[in-house]
Structures are given as C-alpha cells and as structure tokens.
Design a protein around this motif. Structure first.
Motif, mmCIF file in Angstrom:
data_model
loop_
_atom_site.group_PDB
_atom_site.id
_atom_site.type_symbol
_atom_site.label_atom_id
_atom_site.label_comp_id
_atom_site.label_asym_id
_atom_site.label_seq_id
_atom_site.Cartn_x
_atom_site.Cartn_y
_atom_site.Cartn_z
ATOM 1 N N THR A 1 -4.860 -0.514 -9.752
ATOM 2 C CA THR A 1 -4.611 0.911 -9.887
ATOM 3 C C THR A 1 -5.883 1.697 -9.580
ATOM 4 O O THR A 1 -7.000 1.169 -9.710
ATOM 5 N N PRO A 2 -5.762 2.960 -9.188
ATOM 6 C CA PRO A 2 -6.959 3.790 -8.975
ATOM 7 C C PRO A 2 -7.850 3.863 -10.206
ATOM 8 O O PRO A 2 -9.074 3.918 -10.100
ATOM 9 N N GLU A 3 -7.243 3.832 -11.383
ATOM 10 C CA GLU A 3 -8.016 3.902 -12.618
ATOM 11 C C GLU A 3 -8.954 2.703 -12.766
ATOM 12 O O GLU A 3 -10.101 2.832 -13.218
ATOM 13 N N VAL B 1 10.297 2.807 -6.253
ATOM 14 C CA VAL B 1 9.613 1.602 -5.798
ATOM 15 C C VAL B 1 10.587 0.436 -5.906
ATOM 16 O O VAL B 1 11.047 0.095 -7.003
ATOM 17 N N VAL B 2 10.912 -0.177 -4.778
ATOM 18 C CA VAL B 2 11.783 -1.353 -4.783
ATOM 19 C C VAL B 2 10.893 -2.578 -4.964
ATOM 20 O O VAL B 2 10.071 -2.902 -4.103
ATOM 21 N N GLY B 3 11.018 -3.215 -6.120
ATOM 22 C CA GLY B 3 10.141 -4.349 -6.382
ATOM 23 C C GLY B 3 10.333 -4.915 -7.770
ATOM 24 O O GLY B 3 11.264 -4.563 -8.496
ATOM 25 N N GLU B 4 9.416 -5.777 -8.139
ATOM 26 C CA GLU B 4 9.486 -6.514 -9.399
ATOM 27 C C GLU B 4 8.650 -5.791 -10.455
ATOM 28 O O GLU B 4 7.415 -5.731 -10.358
ATOM 29 N N ALA B 5 9.294 -5.229 -11.436
ATOM 30 C CA ALA B 5 8.586 -4.507 -12.502
ATOM 31 C C ALA B 5 7.564 -5.410 -13.167
ATOM 32 O O ALA B 5 7.840 -6.574 -13.479
ATOM 33 N N VAL C 1 3.162 -3.913 -7.730
ATOM 34 C CA VAL C 1 4.060 -2.813 -8.092
ATOM 35 C C VAL C 1 3.358 -1.851 -9.039
ATOM 36 O O VAL C 1 3.504 -0.627 -8.913
ATOM 37 N N GLU C 2 2.592 -2.365 -9.978
ATOM 38 C CA GLU C 2 1.856 -1.496 -10.893
ATOM 39 C C GLU C 2 0.903 -0.581 -10.125
ATOM 40 O O GLU C 2 0.718 0.586 -10.467
ATOM 41 N N GLY C 3 0.281 -1.121 -9.068
ATOM 42 C CA GLY C 3 -0.600 -0.312 -8.249
ATOM 43 C C GLY C 3 0.150 0.766 -7.494
ATOM 44 O O GLY C 3 -0.310 1.922 -7.404
ATOM 45 N N LEU C 4 1.311 0.436 -6.955
ATOM 46 C CA LEU C 4 2.124 1.418 -6.239
ATOM 47 C C LEU C 4 2.563 2.541 -7.172
ATOM 48 O O LEU C 4 2.505 3.731 -6.824
ATOM 49 N N VAL C 5 2.999 2.163 -8.369
ATOM 50 C CA VAL C 5 3.437 3.160 -9.356
ATOM 51 C C VAL C 5 2.287 4.098 -9.713
ATOM 52 O O VAL C 5 2.441 5.324 -9.755
ATOM 53 N N ALA C 6 1.112 3.518 -9.944
ATOM 54 C CA ALA C 6 -0.042 4.330 -10.337
ATOM 55 C C ALA C 6 -0.454 5.289 -9.232
ATOM 56 O O ALA C 6 -0.805 6.442 -9.497
ATOM 57 N N GLN D 1 7.753 -3.041 -2.414
ATOM 58 C CA GLN D 1 6.774 -4.122 -2.584
ATOM 59 C C GLN D 1 6.731 -4.951 -1.304
ATOM 60 O O GLN D 1 7.770 -5.283 -0.728
ATOM 61 N N THR D 2 5.548 -5.308 -0.855
ATOM 62 C CA THR D 2 5.399 -5.916 0.469
ATOM 63 C C THR D 2 6.097 -7.259 0.612
ATOM 64 O O THR D 2 6.418 -7.668 1.733
ATOM 65 N N THR D 3 6.350 -7.965 -0.497
ATOM 66 C CA THR D 3 6.966 -9.288 -0.420
ATOM 67 C C THR D 3 8.460 -9.282 -0.728
ATOM 68 O O THR D 3 9.068 -10.340 -0.895
ATOM 69 N N GLN D 4 9.059 -8.100 -0.814
ATOM 70 C CA GLN D 4 10.505 -8.015 -1.049
ATOM 71 C C GLN D 4 11.286 -8.363 0.222
ATOM 72 O O GLN D 4 10.751 -8.352 1.334
ATOM 73 N N THR D 5 12.573 -8.625 0.060
ATOM 74 C CA THR D 5 13.422 -8.881 1.215
ATOM 75 C C THR D 5 13.949 -7.569 1.783
ATOM 76 O O THR D 5 14.091 -6.571 1.063
#
Length: 279
Positions: free
Chosen positions: A76-78, A117-121, A126-131, A162-166
């Motif tokens: 995350t940016p933080e 965000v389509v991905g695994e919570a 995914v946490e980085g994308l959300v942040a 998420q980059t590894t999703q289908t």
C-alpha cells in the motif's frame, strides 16, 4: 510414462525481476528485508533467507540499516511512506503489471468512480489495489464474482482486476454490471503471462491422463492453475516439491502433464519432471 510440459509454465518476468533485485540488494548492502514473502513460494523464500534476504511482517521488524525490498505483489502507499519515514534504503520489486494495475485503480478513483476490484479479498496485491483507489477518494468493493457485488452501486463504476485472475472471472462481473445498466469503465489488468499459463495448462490437461501442478500452496496463481487443470483432468495434483509425489497417483498413466505457477523457478520444475520420468 511420458512426461509433457505445458507450453508456458513457471517463473514469469515479474517474479524473476523481483528475485534479481532482492539478491542484488544483498550484494550491495549486506542485508535485505522483504515486507512479507517476496513471492508466494515457501522453498524460494527459505533459500533467500539463507542468502540474507529475510521476510518480515512490518517496517518495525527491520533491524539496523538493512535495505527494504517491496515484494512482487506490491504494498500500500502507506507502507511505502513508512519506509521513507524511517530513512531506510528502498528497492521496489513490485511486478510492473501489478504497478500498472495500481495506477489503473487510482485513475478510476480520480474519475469519481466506485472502484470494483475483481480478486481475492485479503491477498496482498488486492490490498494494494484497494488502498490506491481509496487514497484517491473512491469507495471500493472487492468481489470474487457477480454474487459479491453490492446491491446498490451509486454513480459511475470502474473495474480493475487482480493480475492473476482469470478472464472468465472478470467477464462474469462485467456482464453482471452491464445488466444493471451502470455507467462502466473496465481496466483489464490481467497479466498476459498469467493468461498464457492458464490457457496452456487447460489445453494440456485435456490431453493427458494426469496433471501435476508445481508451486506454493499460498500462491493464488498456482492454485488457480490447479483448479483449471482439475476441471479438465480429474487426476490433478498440486505439489510444492518432488518429495510430495505419490507414485500411486499415477498408476496406469501413459502420459502425465506438468505445469507450474508464475512463482515457480525452473529448478523446481526440473526436479519434479525428473522424478516423474524415473517412475
């Protein structure tokens, strides 16, 4: 028994880049720390620790003046700000595809969109994308599929993945949003290397008697490969090392397929293939 390897399998560019950067940090500075495992492969992480690249949970766990290496999944940016505040040397080994997805999430948020965000919570990527999206002021929803979408989505919607999703997972969510008639902008940030490995694994699984999928059980892209293979070949087995292989799994098999996740180095694939060929 014939052993056939998938056309695309094993460590991708982003993983190899992260490994190279981490090892160089040790050579340059003597000690390096990754915030979380550099990649999702327990055997490789153990080897890195022997070389002086240690995984820690937070910036506070970094001892002395070691170099901090951002893992391939990004942070995350933080977290980056925390590293800067401590004055520690920083090496950013975030996969370029993940960094692109983070920028896409922030861009969608800056446009005033509700970011989906389509991905695994809970996954670090995914946490980085959300942040990144939330820092830009957007509401964010993480969904694995259409059933996870909030009942109400106000305003325009932006989708990042998420980059590894289908692609199938992304398409299902997009189709559900389109049915609602929302104003929609989709950023397909699935990594091309991931897609290649998924398609090659599916094709091979449909042609063999059994499949062996190699990679960390904590690796999302590897477990997803195993799921894809299992859909086409009921005798699919996910292993991290040759020691886990039970010859009884392959009794009566004439042809066995082998694939590996993007966090699996070549030497691990070779070790498994060599054992299979000797059975």
């Amino acid at each position: 028994m014939k052993v056939v390897r998938a056309a695309y399998a094993g460590a991708c560019y982003g993983v190899q880049r992260a490994l190279d950067l981490a090892l160089k940090a040790v050579e340059d500075g003597g000690c390096a720390y990754t915030l979380g495992p550099l990649i999702h492969n327990p055997q490789v992480v153990a080897q890195l620790a022997e070389c002086g690249v240690r995984a820690v949970d937070s910036v506070e766990d970094v001892a002395g003046a070691g170099t901090v290496v951002i893992r391939s999944h990004g942070v995350t940016p933080e977290v980056k700000r925390s590293v800067a505040a401590c004055g520690l040397p920083l090496v950013d080994a975030t996969c370029p595809h993940v960094a692109r997805a983070q920028r896409a999430a922030a861009d969608l948020a800056e446009q005033g969109r509700h970011v989906v965000v389509v991905g695994e919570a809970g996954h670090p990527e995914v946490e980085g994308l959300v942040a990144c999206a939330r820092e830009a002021g957007a509401p964010v929803s993480v969904v694995a599929g259409p059933d996870d979408l909030p009942e109400t989505l106000e305003g325009p919607v932006g989708v990042v993945v998420q980059t590894t999703q289908t692609r199938e997972a992304l398409d299902a969510v997009v189709a559900a949003l389109e049915e609602r008639g929302v104003q929609l902008l989709v950023k397909n940030t699935i990594c091309f290397a991931t897609r290649q490995r998924q398609e090659a694994a599916a094709a091979l699984a449909g042609e063999v008697d059994a499949m062996v999928v190699i990679g960390g059980r904590n690796s999302s892209n590897t477990t997803r490969l195993a799921d894809i293979c299992a859909a086409a070949c009921s005798r699919t087995h996910h292993v991290e090392s040759p020691d886990e292989i039970d010859p009884a799994w392959l009794a009566g098999c004439a042809v066995v397929g082998v694939t590996a996740g993007a966090s699996t180095p070549e030497e691990q694939i070779e070790a498994v293939a060599t054992l299979l060929e000797a059975l």
